[in-house]
Structures are given as C-alpha cells and as structure tokens.
Write a protein that holds these residues in place. Structure first.
Motif, PDB file in Angstrom:
ATOM      1  N   GLN A 164       3.966   4.404  10.505  1.00 50.91           N
ATOM      2  CA  GLN A 164       2.532   4.150  10.439  1.00 50.91           C
ATOM      3  C   GLN A 164       2.129   3.651   9.056  1.00 50.91           C
ATOM      4  O   GLN A 164       1.343   2.737   8.900  1.00 50.91           O
ATOM      5  CB  GLN A 164       1.790   5.442  10.776  1.00 50.91           C
ATOM      6  CG  GLN A 164       0.305   5.359  10.613  1.00 50.91           C
ATOM      7  CD  GLN A 164      -0.325   4.441  11.645  1.00 50.91           C
ATOM      8  OE1 GLN A 164       0.189   4.331  12.750  1.00 50.91           O
ATOM      9  NE2 GLN A 164      -1.404   3.779  11.291  1.00 50.91           N
ATOM     10  N   LYS A 165       2.709   4.271   8.072  1.00 47.53           N
ATOM     11  CA  LYS A 165       2.364   3.879   6.702  1.00 47.53           C
ATOM     12  C   LYS A 165       2.798   2.454   6.428  1.00 47.53           C
ATOM     13  O   LYS A 165       2.086   1.682   5.824  1.00 47.53           O
ATOM     14  CB  LYS A 165       3.042   4.821   5.721  1.00 47.53           C
ATOM     15  CG  LYS A 165       2.273   6.090   5.522  1.00 47.53           C
ATOM     16  CD  LYS A 165       2.903   6.926   4.452  1.00 47.53           C
ATOM     17  CE  LYS A 165       4.218   7.491   4.898  1.00 47.53           C
ATOM     18  NZ  LYS A 165       4.082   8.517   5.923  1.00 47.53           N
ATOM     19  N   SER A 166       3.984   2.142   6.908  1.00 49.63           N
ATOM     20  CA  SER A 166       4.451   0.776   6.683  1.00 49.63           C
ATOM     21  C   SER A 166       3.540  -0.210   7.390  1.00 49.63           C
ATOM     22  O   SER A 166       3.265  -1.285   6.881  1.00 49.63           O
ATOM     23  CB  SER A 166       5.877   0.613   7.193  1.00 49.63           C
ATOM     24  OG  SER A 166       6.719   1.510   6.543  1.00 49.63           O
ATOM     25  N   ARG A 167       3.098   0.163   8.565  1.00 48.20           N
ATOM     26  CA  ARG A 167       2.194  -0.723   9.289  1.00 48.20           C
ATOM     27  C   ARG A 167       0.961  -0.996   8.460  1.00 48.20           C
ATOM     28  O   ARG A 167       0.525  -2.136   8.304  1.00 48.20           O
ATOM     29  CB  ARG A 167       1.770  -0.054  10.601  1.00 48.20           C
ATOM     30  CG  ARG A 167       2.646  -0.409  11.749  1.00 48.20           C
ATOM     31  CD  ARG A 167       2.218   0.368  12.972  1.00 48.20           C
ATOM     32  NE  ARG A 167       3.341   1.140  13.466  1.00 48.20           N
ATOM     33  CZ  ARG A 167       3.232   2.190  14.240  1.00 48.20           C
ATOM     34  NH1 ARG A 167       2.061   2.631  14.608  1.00 48.20           N
ATOM     35  NH2 ARG A 167       4.304   2.825  14.653  1.00 48.20           N
ATOM     36  N   THR A 168       0.429   0.071   7.933  1.00 52.77           N
ATOM     37  CA  THR A 168      -0.772  -0.096   7.132  1.00 52.77           C
ATOM     38  C   THR A 168      -0.482  -0.948   5.915  1.00 52.77           C
ATOM     39  O   THR A 168      -1.253  -1.830   5.548  1.00 52.77           O
ATOM     40  CB  THR A 168      -1.286   1.275   6.680  1.00 52.77           C
ATOM     41  OG1 THR A 168      -1.154   2.166   7.772  1.00 52.77           O
ATOM     42  CG2 THR A 168      -2.698   1.197   6.242  1.00 52.77           C
ATOM     43  N   THR A 169       0.640  -0.660   5.297  1.00 49.03           N
ATOM     44  CA  THR A 169       0.998  -1.430   4.109  1.00 49.03           C
ATOM     45  C   THR A 169       1.127  -2.899   4.442  1.00 49.03           C
ATOM     46  O   THR A 169       0.580  -3.764   3.757  1.00 49.03           O
ATOM     47  CB  THR A 169       2.330  -0.936   3.542  1.00 49.03           C
ATOM     48  OG1 THR A 169       2.286   0.470   3.455  1.00 49.03           O
ATOM     49  CG2 THR A 169       2.600  -1.547   2.203  1.00 49.03           C
ATOM     50  N   VAL A 170       1.844  -3.176   5.490  1.00 50.12           N
ATOM     51  CA  VAL A 170       2.039  -4.566   5.879  1.00 50.12           C
ATOM     52  C   VAL A 170       0.702  -5.225   6.129  1.00 50.12           C
ATOM     53  O   VAL A 170       0.423  -6.319   5.647  1.00 50.12           O
ATOM     54  CB  VAL A 170       2.918  -4.652   7.148  1.00 50.12           C
ATOM     55  CG1 VAL A 170       2.886  -6.052   7.710  1.00 50.12           C
ATOM     56  CG2 VAL A 170       4.323  -4.243   6.827  1.00 50.12           C
TER      57      VAL A 170
END
Lengths: 970, 194
Positions: A375-381
């Motif tokens: 989820q965090k990576s999604r947000t980061t991306v």
C-alpha cells in the motif's frame, strides 16, 4: 496577474543570479548586480568562473546558447580564478554547482509559480494553469532577453523527449483507467490514426496549395514535402496540452478518454510521418520512389506494433519483478519508475513509438503491479509520478513561453500563420465529424454533437509539435524559421485561446461533466455482474461481441497471466475483495485525515448501528481523498525515520527485545500527552463509543451471527483527537495486520509451505491498510518467517526467560520491569497493558463489567478498521477475545511481530475458557495455529512474560475494544 | 434477401415482435437462426438443457441465473418470442428515436436493464435483494477466493451502502440509486449484429 508580478521579481532575480552572472559583467552587470551583489564580489576578477564547455555539455542543456556568447570567458579557466589568490575563506564555486543549481532554480521557479497562481481561486478557475504558465514564460523570457540580449533558454528537444515527456506519459499510462480505455479503444484508434493522417495530409496539401496560390509568401521556401512535413508535425494533438487543459475542464470521462487517448496514440503516426517526410525532404521529392511509400507504410506498422510490444514486454517484466520485491519494499517504487522509463527509452532506442510503448507498459502492468506492491509503495508511486508529471508539465509550459521570446526564431509570415490556424481548426472539425459519423454506427453509446464540438475544439497542439519543429535541420528545411514561428503561434493559440474558452464553452453547451467520484462497492459489484450478464447474453445469442472476448481475456488472465505475474498470496485473493479493501482503506484514510474516527468505514455490520448519515459521510469522504496527501506524508515520514532499523539480519533475540521495547508508545508519548489536556472531552466520547460497542456486542451475542462487527457513527467532534487516533492506529498496526492475515488466508488458500504462508503474512502486513510503521515490522518479521513455527516458539520462550537487562520497555513502561507501577495501565486508556499480576482481578472486573454492559471505563476507540479486522479475526480465530489484544495490544509495539499462529492458539485457548467470548463461534479457526497453540499454552502463560504479552498483543477480541479489556484477563 | 424472407416468414407475429423489441428484421432473423441452433430437436421452444450446450455459460459464474431469467416463473420452456424479448433488454439505446410520451417504456430502457439485473439478484421475487441473496451472488462471483467471513463483510457493506430505508435489504429503488452514476446504457448493452 497581480501575483505574477512579485513572482517575476523573484524569478528575475533568480534567473539573473543564476545565469546571467556568468555571462559576464559585460552584459549589463547593473541588472544582475542588484540581484546578487555578494556573488559578484566574491567572484574573482575574472568574473565568470564557468567554462562554457561545461555549461553546454552539462547534460541537461538548459542554457544552450550559453556557448554562443562566452568565447571570451573561455580564456580564463575557472580553476585559476578559484585558487589563484591564496587562501580564500569563501570561495565562489559557481562552475561546480552550476548545472544542478540552474535546474533546481528552474524547478523552484515553476513550483513557486504554481503556488502563486493558486492564491487566487478565481483566476485559476477561469484561466487554465497552462495559460498562466505560458504567460509567465513569456515574461521570464522577456526578462532574460532584456538582460542578456540573447535568449539563453528554450525548450530543448532532447530534454523534452528524454525527460519531460516521459514523466508525463508515464503518469498518464500508469494511471490510465484501463477499462475505460479499452472500452473505447476502437474509437480512440480511429481518431488517433485516421484522424491524424487526415489532419496531416489535408493541412499539408492545403498549405502547399496556398503557397502555390501565392497567399503564403515567397520567402517561405519549400516544396510539397516540406509542407507535408509541417502538416505532419502540426497536426498531432498533444498529450501534455490536452491533459493540462482537460483535467481542469472535467468533461465526462468517455469524452476525456477519447481525446486524451487519441493524443497519446497518435504519437506513432506523428513519429512515422515526421520521419518519412524528413527523409523525403532530404533525398528530394524527385527521388522518392514508389517503394519508399511502401516503406513508409511498413515503418508505420513496425513503429506502432513494435512500440506497443516493447511496452507490453516491459509491463510483463515489471509485473514479474514486483512479484519478488517483498523484502525490499523500499525500492519497489523504484522498479516501477525505472522499468516504465526503460520502456520509453528502449522504444526510442529502436526508434519505435516511445509514447505508445510507455503508455502500454503503464496500462499493462498496472493491474499486477498494484496488486503486488504494498500500500505504501502504491501511494509513493502515485505521488511521485504525479509530482514529477506536474513539475514536468509546468516546466514545459514555462519554457514554451520563454522559447517564444527569441528574435532569432521569429520569421513571421502572416499568410502561413493564418492559413495554418484556419486549416488545423477546420480539418480537425471536419475530421472529427466525419469519423464520428462512421464510428457512431458501431458505438454502443454514440457520440453526440456536443461531444464532437468538444473534441474538435479540444484539438490542442503543444510541446511535442514545438520540439519536433525545433529539431528540423535548418539547412535542409529552408523554411524552418517560419515553421517554428508558426508552430509557436499555433500552440499559443490552441493552448491559450482554446484552453481559455473551452471551459465556458463546455459549460455553455452543457456538456455532461464527469461525476468525479470513486466507485462504491455497490457499483463495483454490480458492474462485475453486468459484465458477466453481458458475456452470458452474448454467448446465448451466439454473438462473438466485445463482452465475449473480454470474458475470454479475463479467463486467460485469471488462469495464466495473473498466476505468472502476481504473488500467490495476492492471486488467491478475490479481486472484489481487494476492491473492497481498497475502498475501506480509502475511507479510513480520508476519515483520519479529516481528524475523524473511522468507525463506520470498516466492516460495519450491526444493523442496530446502521446510521445512514455516517455512512454517506464516509462515502463522500472517499472523494475527498483524491488529492489528499497527508496520509502519504505520514507514510514517508515513517519510512524515513525508521529506515535505520531495516537491517534484515537481526537475530531472534533482537527481535524479541525490540518487540518488547514498546517503542511506539514511547515515541508517541509526547504526541499523546499533548492531547492529554483534552482527556475530558475524550472521555465522554470514549464512553459513548464504549457503550455503543457494548450494546452491539451484546446484540451480536444474541444473534446467531458469529461476527461481531460494530458499526459506529463517525464522531465529528473528534478533531482534537487526531493525534491519539494516529497513535492508536500505529499501535494497533500489528495486531490488526496479523489478524487480517488470519482472516483471509487459512481458508482461501490452503497454504502449502511455511514459506508461502509467511509470504502471505508479510504481504498482508504490508498491504492491509494504513500501516504507519513501514519498515519495522518487516524487519522483524522476515527473518522469523523462515523458521518453522514451533521452532520460533521455542526460541521465544527461551529468550524470554533470559533475564532482561533493562530494556527500553522496562525503562519506559514501569510495569514491564516490575509489577510496581501497574496502576497506570489499568486506568482510563484502553491501550494499556495489564500487568500479569493484575490480570486476575482485571478479568473479574471485566466480566462483571460485561454483564453490566455499561462500563465505567470507556474504551478508547480503536481505529475502526483495526477493530473490524480484529473483530473478524477474533470471531474466526476462536474468539481470541480472551487474549484481547484490543486493549493491551495497542500499547505494545506495532512491530511486535510474533508468529500469529502461536498467539492465536493461545488466545484461542484462553478464550475457550471464557464463556463470554466463546459464545461467538469461530467460523474458520486457523488450523495450524490452534493446534500449535494448544501445546504451547501452559508454559507461555505463567512463566514467560514475553510470550504472554505477545499473546496479548496480537489476538484481538471478537467484539471490540471495550471487551478488549476482558481478554486481558489472562 | 429471399432466404431471409423465407426465414422471417416462419416467425409468427413478426411485426409485433419488431415493434416490441426494436430489433430489425435482420436481427430477428439472426436470432432466429441462433434459436434454432440451440433448439435441439426442433421443439419450437428451448428448455434449460438447451442452454447447457452453450459451453461458455458453464464458466460464467452467474450463468445459471441468467438462464433462469429466460424462464418465467414455473415454466420450463421459452419460446422464440420470449427469447427475443429477453435479449432485447441488451439492445443499445436507440440513437435518434424521439421518445413519444405515450409509448410504453421501451424494453431496452435504462430502467428495464436495471430491472433485469435486479431480478438476477432477487431470486425470490420479493422486490428486495436480501443479504442472503446478495451473498449468494457474491459467492458465485468470487468463487473460492475469499472466506465466508469476507463475503459477509462485503455483503454487509454493500447493503449498508445502498440501503436507504434501513431494512437491511436493497429494494429496486435503492438499487437504482446506487447505480445512478454508472453508465448503464453502455455497460448493459451489447452490439447485436455486427
């Protein structure tokens, strides 16, 4: 324009300071001096320390003309001037930092410009940002021109095609609404290919006709090929401009996707036409043979298909890579950026259509990548892409403006300019009408007249055309200067005039706007059902229609592609479930962002709790999330701060100890205490919540349902508690995650091996929800995972017995060390740990409490999602209610990553002994855990505080927080 | 054209059918051929078994329900007229046909499409999608991928979201409202005959 003025001053100064400096005092030092006197002073007499070569080659040639006017300076090489006169306290190292400095300054200028624009709501609602940026660029260009007599900057094609464009296209491709895109793919392709060809040839031939007719001046030298070339580059609708303008207009999504899709996909056509005509111009029209035309057609196919293929290959590659990034979550986003960018570069490498490649890479990988990454990576991306794209867009427009202010470019021919403007508009309109007429025979929902008007009017030209025209070789294309000037005018006209008027036009015509809402779970479910219905109907009617093939593709995707490209753990989860979770998370985040308490967004299910208002609030809130960044900030922060602890090779001991440090508690202590003053307020709320929970729990006991899910009204008045909310969330992070894992996996995907299970576990951890503790638990967890569970247990126990040197936890949490100061934890907050000694008493009090159903102590509301999850877990896991992580769990470190199984088992047992808890029947108790837990439990119980505590942490009460206390009973 | 005429001539009440469904004669002819192909043994009607020969339906999670939708309550057969009428739900909206106020609701209107979908959920025909009915659909659509627990939470949330009157079920009105923003005309239409 009020705000532009101050900005200008600022930027003028910046520009002057940054660049003009070097260009020599000779060039009007006065202007620059005011800006940076100290600089001039410290700069050695040689004044311009920067070697022009460096400047020019610096990679990103922001100031390309620099080399043109510093022949003088070459004489003094920078070094001499730097170190010539003995030791200097302060040295002027301009040449050293120059390039990055200039770039940074430009980006800063662009960003500040945006801030200033948005100071006035009124202006930005009327004038599209792109217009303002171009205007700003014009002014800046003017300043530079006045200051240096030469235009130093322009939009460099190299810079544009290699850096600026890819960021925008990458963002567009990755976040392309793929369903919508493919639903309209046929239409988009027709417009992109046929439309662009039509525009290019018609414009080219017409201009040539005008030239023959004498309307275009003699000075514009060029034959048919030149004009066709010009037609080709001027005819393509530009993705950057379209995005910039249409995003503000909010036309309905179908219309948007058609215009935007066209602007992306027409790249292939433009590229081919451009290249073909250039080569034709080079060899001379007379020497073009018939074979060359066929070659042109062939190259069109190759550029198209090749570009798409490259994109898809990279998409598969990227999706496949992200399958294995579980342990390096922190660089997950990097893979995405890199591979998407590589798709672009690779296509460029083979002179295929780079835009096409990148777009399809983004579209293709999105589904799998999003499923794989956390989820965090999604947000980061998401945010990184948006940031980059936004800044690239800003820079593009500013530089377009600046580029226009350049005397050398202006070779004006009224005939050419006006003819071009008229032709591109007329042919665009004709093309759209003609194609729509044909397409409407095939479209399910025909495009009506309004759509056609908007599409014709939305044919904006932009930076792509400009970059292409600048790339022309002035020796071979004699009329290059005229073309450049015309292109600039066309771009300005379309972006500024049409961009400015399209909004009022859309309003005036009452073109349906986009609803701009996130899908609800209802829509998701029903739309899926519709797809199935349609597929079935087409099958029954014997039609091999769109849905038929779509269905076939979905089957294929499910059976092969997803299996290959998705992690097992993800693959086994239902897509709808994913959507459901996403929606939940979205709501939760947004509610939290607003300072609310996410009670209603979780799995709410008690009818008694149903309150329409809270729900709709939540769903509305969903929209709010769209551009809301605060969640991300938190995210990133945590990643940053904790990243030190992400060393993966930690020993079990370490885990254990860290696990017991209660770090989050400490860390948030300050935070928490800050809100301590508001406790009275909070108390009231808490009581309310608690009572509600109790009620709901009781009801759930009554009913045969085995779920105890409470749904709570969102408390509006909770702003103040935001901090504590956050804390709770954090604190609860661990249990929740474990829980949810338990929740999903045991049943869905019978786990084959510990490894896999652990993988799922880890995934779950990362993916579920808003976890604020990014690295920690991962770190802790991963090494653990590898070992068989029983092993671990052993280790824990043995470790636990080791007489602890005072750990952090002990220092900070008095009761941890010795029983002495216990009372603290028993008090008001739910998030406390009950000391072992007090357990018994606590237990009793709790049970009495429960019978009363009106607790003296209010429960601190947990994060709703957490609660819901834990509840669910509890229900299934044999009502681990006993273990009641709800209460005590939070107090512990979220990283507390003990193997869930054990905890569950233990809790299970404990609960069993608890009549209240056990009344809920576990739908699907995790098999593994229970068995293991059985054996273990006695020892853990009494003699091992760690393990014991652990169980507290991870199991959650079936009911909810209040009860959470109960469990503490152990 | 001769052959088409001969095919069409076999269909009774052709005019009314066209009027009612909005299909062109060419559509009807094509559907009639399909009907005959499905109709094993030329019974003149289709039985549920006939639909079984459509292989794709077996993999369609709600294929059974859709087959069920062809058979009106208690009947085991469907004749050509009903067959066409059901399929007419999925005809795209007419492009330019002016809506006459007096004409009955066309069979392919948004409302009819929605009602058709609604009936697939509402198996007991009580005008409401109960939690159980929703669960059944979800279960088939999600196959074995999620736990019962998860199914229930999805179902609960779905109902919470759509349920306006608090009866813990979704009435047709609520169903319609929850899909207000969805482009039903697009999503529930198939292109016949191309």
């Amino acid at each position: 324009m009020l705000f532009v003025t101050p900005l200008l001053l600022v930027t003028a100064v910046g520009v002057a300071a940054a660049d003009l400096y070097g260009t020599e005092a000779s060039v009007r030092p006065e202007t620059a001096v005011s800006a940076a006197p100290p600089a001039t002073l410290s700069a050695s007499p040689a004044a311009s320390p920067y070697p022009p070569e460096e400047y020019a080659e610096a990679g990103i040639a922001l100031a390309r003309s620099a080399d043109a006017h510093d022949p003088v300076e070459t004489t003094d090489s920078g070094d001499a001037s730097h170190h010539g006169g003995g030791y200097k306290i302060v040295q002027w190292e301009w040449s050293y930092v120059q390039t990055p400095y200039i770039i940074a300054i430009w980006i800063l200028v662009a960003s500040v410009a945006k801030i200033l624009f948005h100071f006035s709501q009124r202006v930005t609602t009327v004038v599209p940002e792109s217009c303002l940026l171009i205007l700003l660029g014009l002014v800046l260009g003017g300043v530079v021109l006045i200051a240096s007599k030469k235009q130093l900057y322009q939009l460099e094609p190299g810079l544009f095609f290699l850096f600026l464009l890819p960021t925008i296209v990458g963002d567009a491709g990755y976040f392309m609404p793929s369903r919508l895109f493919f639903d309209n793919l046929g239409t988009i392709l027709v417009y992109a290919v046929v439309g662009t060809l039509w525009n290019a040839f018609c414009t080219g031939f017409s201009l040539y006709g005008m030239k023959l007719a004498g309307i275009i001046d003699e000075k514009v030298e060029g034959g048919m090929m030149e004009f066709l070339l010009f037609g080709a580059l001027i005819s393509a609708v530009d993705p950057v401009a379209v995005l910039a303008v249409f995003e503000e207009v909010h036309v309905n999504e179908t219309l948007f996707i058609i215009v935007f899709g066209e602007s992306l996909l027409n790249d292939a056509v433009t590229v081919v036409l451009y290249k073909v005509f250039i080569s034709f111009v080079e060899v001379g029209p007379g020497n073009v043979q018939t074979a060359d035309y066929f070659k042109g057609v062939a190259s069109f196919l190759i550029v198209n298909v090749g570009g798409t293929l490259v994109g898809l290959i990279f998409a598969v590659l990227l999706a496949f890579v992200t399958r294995f990034t579980k342990r390096v979550r922190i660089i997950e986003p990097l893979f995405i950026f890199l591979l998407v960018y590589l798709a672009y570069l690779t296509a460029e490498l083979f002179s295929l259509s780079a835009i096409l490649s990148m777009t399809f890479c983004g579209i293709g990988c999105n589904k799998y990548v999003e499923a794989n990454i956390s989820q965090k990576s999604r947000t980061t991306v998401k945010y990184t892409m948006k940031t980059l794209a936004s800044i690239a867009e800003t820079i593009i427009f500013i530089f377009l403006g600046i580029s226009a202010v350049d005397k050398s470019k202006w070779a004006w021919d009224t005939g050419l300019v006006s003819c071009t403007l008229i032709f591109i508009f007329v042919f665009r309109a004709l093309g759209v009408i003609g194609q729509t007429w044909v397409l409407n025979w095939f479209r399910l929902v025909p495009l009506d007249k309004l759509d056609q008007v908007v599409m014709s009017y939305g044919g904006l030209r932009g930076a792509v055309a400009f970059a292409l025209v600048v790339l022309l070789d002035g020796h071979k294309v004699k009329a290059k200067d005229y073309f450049v000037a015309t292109t600039i005018v066309v771009i300005f006209f379309t972006v500024m005039f049409q961009g400015l008027t399209i909004k009022p036009l859309v309003k005036w015509l009452k073109v349906p706007r986009s609803t701009n809402s996130k899908p609800t779970i209802n829509e998701e479910i029903h739309e899926r059902a519709f797809d199935h219905i349609l597929a079935a109907v087409e099958d029954i009617a014997g039609l091999n229609g769109y849905h038929h093939w779509r269905d076939k593709w979905e089957q294929f995707d499910k059976n092969y592609l997803s299996k290959l490209l998705m992690r097992k753990s993800v693959y086994h989860k239902g897509e709808l479930w994913e959507v459901y979770q996403k929606i939940n998370i979205r709501d939760a985040i947004s509610v939290i962002d607003q300072g609310g308490n996410v009670l209603s967004s979780a799995r709410l299910s008690l009818p008694s709790m149903a309150s329409r208002t809270s729900f709709s609030e939540v769903t509305n809130v969903t929209n709010y999330l769209r551009e809301n960044g605060s969640g991300v900030c938190l995210d990133l922060q945590v990643i940053d701060t904790v990243s030190g602890g992400k060393v993966e090779e930690e020993t079990e001991t370490h885990h254990l100890l860290t696990g017991n440090l209660y770090k989050p508690r400490r860390r948030y202590h300050a935070h928490y205490s800050r809100h301590f003053m508001t406790v009275g307020d909070k108390e009231r709320q808490d009581r309310e919540v608690f009572q509600r929970n109790m009620r709901s729990r009781l009801e759930s006991f009554k009913s045969t349902r085995h779920k105890a899910k409470g749904r709570h009204k969102k408390e509006r008045s909770q702003k103040k508690r935001k901090g504590s909310d956050a804390k709770e969330q954090e604190v609860n992070g661990k249990p929740r995650r474990n829980v949810s894992w338990q929740d999903t996996d045991p049943v869905t995907a019978p786990v084959d091996s510990p490894e896999e299970r652990s993988e799922e576990e880890a995934d779950k951890d990362e993916d579920v929800g808003i976890t604020f503790v990014a690295r920690k638990h991962e770190t802790l967890k991963e090494p653990l995972k590898e070992r068989p569970k029983s092993d671990m247990l052993e280790v824990y126990q043995s470790l636990a017995v080791i007489p602890p040197s005072p750990t952090c936890a002990e220092k900070h949490l008095p009761w941890k060390g010795g029983g002495g100061t216990l009372p603290v934890c028993v008090s008001m907050e739910t998030t406390k740990i009950i000391p072992i000694d007090l357990q018994q008493a606590w237990n009793q009090s709790i049970s009495s409490l429960e019978s009363l159903a009106s607790p003296p102590v209010q429960a601190e509301p947990q994060h709703p999602r957490v609660r819901a999850l834990s509840r669910a877990e509890a229900a299934r896991g044999g009502n681990s209610g006993g273990s009641d992580s709800g209460g005590s769990g939070p107090a512990q470190d979220p990283r507390f990553h003990f193997p869930n199984e054990e905890e569950n088992g233990q809790s299970l047992q404990q609960q069993e002994s608890q009549p209240l808890m056990s009344s809920m029947k576990p739908p699907a108790p995790p098999q593994v855990s229970s068995t293991q837990g059985m054996g273990r439990r006695p020892p853990t119980f009494n003699r091992n505080p760690c393990v014991y505590l652990r169980s507290l942490v991870s199991a959650s009460p079936p009911g909810s927080e209040p009860r959470s206390r109960g469990p503490t009973q152990l | 054209m001769g052959s088409s005429n001969s095919t069409l001539s076999k269909i009774p009440n052709l005019g009314r059918l066209i009027e009612e469904t909005g299909f062109t004669p060419a559509h009807i002819k094509r559907l009639y051929k399909r009907f005959q192909a499905l109709d094993k043994g030329n019974k003149g009607y289709l039985s549920p078994q006939d639909f079984g020969s459509v292989k794709e339906l077996a993999t369609n999670p709600i294929g059974d329900r859709i087959i069920g939708a062809f058979f009106s309550q208690g009947q085991e057969t469907v004749d050509f007229h009903s067959f066409v009428r059901i399929l007419a739900h999925f005809r795209p909206l007419d492009k330019n046909r002016a809506k006459r106020p007096d004409s009955p609701e066309p069979i392919n209107s948004r409302i009819s499409k929605l009602r058709f979908a609604f009936q697939l959920y509402d198996q007991d025909n009580d005008g409401k999608i109960s939690r159980d009915e929703l669960l059944q659909v979800l279960r088939t659509m999600l196959e074995m991928q999620v736990t019962e627990e998860q199914l229930e939470s999805i179902a609960d949330r779905t109902i919470q979201e759509a349920d306006l009157d608090g009866d813990n079920a979704i009435s047709f009105d609520e169903f319609r409202k929850s899909l207000e923003k969805v482009n039903i005309e697009h999503k529930m239409s198939s292109r016949f005959l191309h």
